[in-house]
Design a protein around this motif. Structure first.
Motif, PDB file in Angstrom:
ATOM      1  N   ARG A 177       0.824  -1.207   0.000  1.00 43.56           N
ATOM      2  CA  ARG A 177       0.000   0.000   0.000  1.00 43.56           C
ATOM      3  C   ARG A 177       0.859   1.259   0.000  1.00 43.56           C
ATOM      4  NH1 ARG A 177      -2.561  -1.077   4.116  1.00 43.56           N
ATOM      5  NH2 ARG A 177      -1.528   0.246   5.670  1.00 43.56           N
ATOM      6  N   GLU A 178       1.949   1.253   0.772  1.00 41.31           N
ATOM      7  CA  GLU A 178       2.845   2.408   0.795  1.00 41.31           C
ATOM      8  C   GLU A 178       3.486   2.634  -0.578  1.00 41.31           C
ATOM      9  OE1 GLU A 178       3.493   4.659   3.082  1.00 41.31           O
ATOM     10  OE2 GLU A 178       2.030   3.802   4.467  1.00 41.31           O
ATOM     11  N   TYR A 179       3.849   1.550  -1.240  1.00 43.23           N
ATOM     12  CA  TYR A 179       4.453   1.668  -2.579  1.00 43.23           C
ATOM     13  C   TYR A 179       3.464   2.304  -3.556  1.00 43.23           C
ATOM     14  CZ  TYR A 179       6.683   0.277  -6.971  1.00 43.23           C
ATOM     15  OH  TYR A 179       7.254   0.273  -8.225  1.00 43.23           O
ATOM     16  N   VAL A 180       2.216   1.816  -3.548  1.00 39.61           N
ATOM     17  CA  VAL A 180       1.209   2.325  -4.479  1.00 39.61           C
ATOM     18  C   VAL A 180       0.906   3.787  -4.205  1.00 39.61           C
ATOM     19  CG1 VAL A 180      -1.177   2.093  -5.234  1.00 39.61           C
ATOM     20  CG2 VAL A 180       0.216   0.054  -4.892  1.00 39.61           C
ATOM     21  N   GLN A 181       0.715   4.146  -2.930  1.00 39.39           N
ATOM     22  CA  GLN A 181       0.396   5.529  -2.587  1.00 39.39           C
ATOM     23  C   GLN A 181       1.539   6.472  -2.937  1.00 39.39           C
ATOM     24  OE1 GLN A 181      -2.871   5.311   1.009  1.00 39.39           O
ATOM     25  NE2 GLN A 181      -0.752   5.623   1.552  1.00 39.39           N
ATOM     26  N   GLU A 182       2.758   6.032  -2.749  1.00 39.70           N
ATOM     27  CA  GLU A 182       3.898   6.884  -3.064  1.00 39.70           C
ATOM     28  C   GLU A 182       3.973   7.149  -4.559  1.00 39.70           C
ATOM     29  OE1 GLU A 182       8.795   6.858  -2.637  1.00 39.70           O
ATOM     30  OE2 GLU A 182       7.560   5.346  -1.631  1.00 39.70           O
ATOM     31  N   ARG A 183       3.677   6.117  -5.385  1.00 38.14           N
ATOM     32  CA  ARG A 183       3.725   6.316  -6.840  1.00 38.14           C
ATOM     33  C   ARG A 183       2.546   7.142  -7.345  1.00 38.14           C
ATOM     34  NH1 ARG A 183       7.684   4.015  -4.687  1.00 38.14           N
ATOM     35  NH2 ARG A 183       9.282   3.153  -6.051  1.00 38.14           N
ATOM     36  N   LEU A 184       1.435   7.094  -6.643  1.00 39.38           N
ATOM     37  CA  LEU A 184       0.289   7.901  -7.047  1.00 39.38           C
ATOM     38  C   LEU A 184       0.463   9.374  -6.693  1.00 39.38           C
ATOM     39  CD1 LEU A 184      -2.830   5.722  -6.161  1.00 39.38           C
ATOM     40  CD2 LEU A 184      -2.140   6.469  -8.429  1.00 39.38           C
ATOM     41  N   ALA A 185       1.137   9.659  -5.593  1.00 43.02           N
ATOM     42  CA  ALA A 185       1.200  11.040  -5.114  1.00 43.02           C
ATOM     43  C   ALA A 185       2.618  11.516  -4.825  1.00 43.02           C
ATOM     44  CB  ALA A 185       0.366  11.187  -3.837  1.00 43.02           C
ATOM     45  N   GLY A 186       3.636  10.760  -5.238  1.00 40.44           N
ATOM     46  CA  GLY A 186       5.004  11.143  -4.933  1.00 40.44           C
ATOM     47  C   GLY A 186       5.449  12.354  -5.743  1.00 40.44           C
ATOM     48  N   GLY A 187       6.477  13.064  -5.264  1.00 39.65           N
ATOM     49  CA  GLY A 187       6.994  14.235  -5.953  1.00 39.65           C
ATOM     50  C   GLY A 187       7.964  13.855  -7.063  1.00 39.65           C
ATOM     51  N   VAL A 188       8.158  14.761  -7.981  1.00 39.27           N
ATOM     52  CA  VAL A 188       9.101  14.599  -9.078  1.00 39.27           C
ATOM     53  C   VAL A 188      10.486  15.050  -8.607  1.00 39.27           C
ATOM     54  CG1 VAL A 188       9.591  15.188 -11.476  1.00 39.27           C
ATOM     55  CG2 VAL A 188       7.231  15.062 -10.676  1.00 39.27           C
TER      56      VAL A 188
END
Length: 399
Positions: A91-102
């Motif tokens: 879940r942490e991996y998915v959320q980070e890729r959905l909302a992570g910074g560039v």
């Protein structure tokens, strides 16, 4: 969901009698397609049944009707814990890729433009949405295979990610992450697209049929497609995408001096920023930053903003060709890219307020997202390979 009972045949699910028939035919070493024909089911249904519900306790796969019926009933029990809800690491991996910074190559974060806070409503059609990396669920699903090749627990389908975002009761992900999706909508409904395309005068020597054959082959880099995305108040942003690497360049088109102050003049210069003269200047600034071998042709829509294409071709060495009227599928890469860019530049908004730095940040975000068509590599990675191949001594290029 109400519990599913497999004790009585319903037509949708395999019954116990059908599973007994499958087991008998399987013992006779009859093929999957023949079994499907005999019991009146699809071959895919039989293949999936043999793969999922076979007995494996003996160390090998053996299909038994009683075991298969028990496995099917266990899988049909509801409610079932969503995979993302039961796996914190995934879940942490998915959320980070959905909302992570560039991030830039040196590791610093690209903040990007400031946008209003999400209020829990449907996508704001006339406002800017959340600016983020925004990998799609399908990109995240396939990237897991590359990042965790030996960890089978780090696997999830893109449909499961969509359900976690959209379906009430399966909300393992934060609800506001729907604004990070490209469409930004809170419901999964199709979006109608405009069919009207502007036309301009095009001579016979620059029609699409005259474009070199190698431009249609994505194996050869250096062939581009371009168009405008239009905003309110005669504002626009130019988009360029390379057919082979899918790498994009965004062309800054600021309004000219006097816009909004002087009344428009018929046949006078366009002050919106994308008249023929301003368009040529902006395109030349963007294209001349590239090596000569990577700017061979440019395929454009029939808009009048590129009516000065002859001068542009002379200055840059890039041959310009125009697609046929009302034929956006002849520029498929650019049309797809424009759809992706609408996540950052929604329709009905003023596009002139974005600076060249903002456009560079958006281009960096798109170019650093993995693409299915590139084998889940990023356009930036593929473009970098093209640049390295040009720098190698003794490599033949076609100019």
């Amino acid at each position: 969901m109400p519990p599913i009972s497999l004790d009585e045949p319903t037509g949708r699910y395999l019954s116990f009698a059908e599973r007994e028939e499958i087991a008998l035919l399987r013992v006779q070493e009859i093929g999957v397609r023949e079994i499907a024909r005999r019991i009146g089911r699809d071959a895919g249904t039989i293949s999936r049944e043999l793969r999922r519900n076979a007995a494996t306790r003996s160390g090998k796969s053996v299909y038994r009707a009683l075991v298969a019926q028990w496995k099917a009933q266990q899988a049909a029990k509801r409610p079932k814990t969503a995979k993302l809800a039961g796996d914190d690491r995934l879940r942490e991996y998915v959320q980070e890729r959905l909302a992570g910074g560039v991030r830039r190559p040196d590791g610093t974060i690209v903040t990007g433009p400031k946008v209003p806070a999400w209020k829990g409503l449907n996508k704001p059609h006339r406002q800017d949405r959340r600016w983020a990396t925004a990998w799609s669920p399908e990109q995240i699903s396939h990237r897991l295979h590359a990042d965790f090749p030996d960890d089978e627990s780090m696997r999830i389908s893109h449909e499961a990610i969509y359900q976690a975002l959209f379906i009430q009761g399966r909300g393992a992900l934060k609800r506001e992450l729907v604004t990070c999706l490209r469409t930004g909508r809170a419901l999964r409904t199709p979006r109608a697209r405009s069919q009207n395309k502007p036309q301009g005068h095009v001579t016979a020597d620059v029609v699409l049929s005259e474009r070199p054959a190698e431009a249609g082959d994505r194996a050869v880099p250096g062939h581009w497609e371009g168009d405008l995305i239009i905003g309110t108040g005669r504002s626009a942003i130019g988009t360029l995408v390379e057919r082979s690497s899918r790498s994009i360049l965004l062309v800054h088109l600021p309004r000219l001096e006097g816009w909004g102050e002087n009344p428009p003049v018929k046949n006078g210069p366009s002050l919106g920023g994308y008249g023929a003269i301003a368009m040529n200047a902006a395109l030349m600034t963007s294209m001349t930053q590239l090596p000569e071998q990577l700017r061979k042709t440019l395929t454009w829509d029939r808009g009048k903003e590129l009516s000065g294409h002859a001068q542009f071709a002379l200055e840059t060495g890039t041959k310009v060709f125009f697609a046929d009227p009302h034929s956006p599928w002849q520029r498929p890469t650019n049309e797809n890219t424009n759809g992706l860019l609408r996540q950052y530049f929604p329709k009905g908004t003023d596009l002139s307020r974005w600076s060249s730095t903002d456009l560079e940040a958006v281009a960096m975000a798109i170019n650093n997202r993995p693409r299915k068509t590139l084998g889940w590599r990023t356009p930036a990675e593929v473009f970098e390979e093209q640049l390295r191949s040009l720098q190698q001594p003794g490599v033949a290029t076609t100019g």
